[in-house]
Scaffold this motif. Structure first.
Motif, PDB file in Angstrom:
ATOM      1  N   PHE A 222       0.842  -1.198   0.000  1.00  0.00           N
ATOM      2  CA  PHE A 222       0.000   0.000   0.000  1.00  0.00           C
ATOM      3  C   PHE A 222       0.873   1.242   0.000  1.00  0.00           C
ATOM      4  O   PHE A 222       1.928   1.263   0.644  1.00  0.00           O
TER       5      PHE A 222
ATOM      6  N   VAL B  77      -7.330  -1.797  -5.081  1.00  0.00           N
ATOM      7  CA  VAL B  77      -6.370  -0.704  -4.900  1.00  0.00           C
ATOM      8  C   VAL B  77      -5.606  -0.533  -6.202  1.00  0.00           C
ATOM      9  O   VAL B  77      -4.919  -1.450  -6.650  1.00  0.00           O
TER      10      VAL B  77
ATOM     11  N   ASP C 265      -8.104   3.559  -2.650  1.00  0.00           N
ATOM     12  CA  ASP C 265      -8.568   2.477  -1.774  1.00  0.00           C
ATOM     13  C   ASP C 265     -10.073   2.372  -1.936  1.00  0.00           C
ATOM     14  O   ASP C 265     -10.829   3.127  -1.330  1.00  0.00           O
TER      15      ASP C 265
END
Length: 252
Positions: free
Chosen positions: A93, A162, A170
């Motif tokens: 992420f 994502v 997100d």
């Protein structure tokens, strides 16, 4: 006793000469240290590369060989799929707030065809927040797509996608009533389409977008446990085809 031909300047070094020799010695020691440190770093990098690449792995349903990127805590292979166990603080992420960037989740990846369709069943216990299993399409650590079956911040079993182009978005989608779901990712040219299904028959469109890759892509499977000690993800019913979908709404 007297030595008429002795010369003390031939026996003792002058102060300047001593400083010159000390300086030379320090330089040689510094060079030796740098060479040693460089050798250690090269050995470390070589070991890391070997540990991450490793020998090719064959998975039923995929003709291409697969390799690890970031080793899992454990893994196993069966007739209908395989299991990846992610260790603690593993994730992929790049936070929009630019406070959290990581790409250390274990992934089993292969080089896909230009156009493809990949589907897989994903199942895990949803023990910890953000635990998840995913299909991942990756150019590099700053450009990728993660299609994840994840325990969200409410505790729900969530379909999450994502898309990262330097910074991640997100997108939290539908909640799933069980621990297992089927995911499908299709690529047609520059367009990526994501689907989910509860039975592998009826596929629901989740996302449809452009992903302009400038380098070769890798495709495969990911497990993550950002807040827990581990997450064991079962990937099953794997189907991979080198083909172009004709109808993005149906995934066929």
């Amino acid at each position: 006793m007297h030595f008429p031909h002795s010369n003390p300047r031939k026996v003792f070094l002058s102060k300047d000469a001593m400083l010159q020799q000390v300086t030379q010695l320090e330089g040689e020691c510094c060079l030796f240290f740098i060479k040693g440190l460089t050798l250690i770093m090269l050995l470390f990098l070589s070991f890391t590369a070997i540990a991450q690449v490793g020998p090719p792995i064959r998975v039923e349903g995929i003709s291409q060989p697969l390799r690890w990127e970031n080793n899992p805590v454990a893994y196993s292979f069966g007739k209908n799929g395989f299991t990846i166990v992610a260790g603690p603080k593993t994730d992929m992420f790049r936070d929009p707030n630019v406070t959290y960037n990581t790409d250390n989740a274990p992934k089993l990846l292969f080089t896909p065809d230009a156009d493809f369709v990949l589907s897989v069943g994903i199942q895990h216990a949803f023990a910890n927040k953000w635990d998840g299993g995913a299909i991942v399409l990756k150019q590099d650590s700053a450009n990728w797509v993660k299609f994840c079956f994840e325990k969200d911040y409410t505790g729900a079993r969530r379909v999450v996608s994502v898309v990262t182009r330097d910074i991640s978005d997100d997108c939290n989608s539908v909640e799933i009533p069980s621990d297992k779901v089927y995911f499908k990712m299709a690529r047609a040219g520059k367009v990526i389409t994501l689907y989910y299904s509860l039975d592998q028959s009826k596929w629901i469109l989740v996302r449809h977008f452009q992903f302009n890759a400038t380098k070769p892509l890798l495709l495969g499977f990911l497990a993550q446990s950002p807040t827990g000690n581990e997450c064991s993800v079962v990937f099953s019913d794997i189907r991979y085809q080198a083909r172009t979908i004709k109808d993005p709404y149906l995934g066929e």
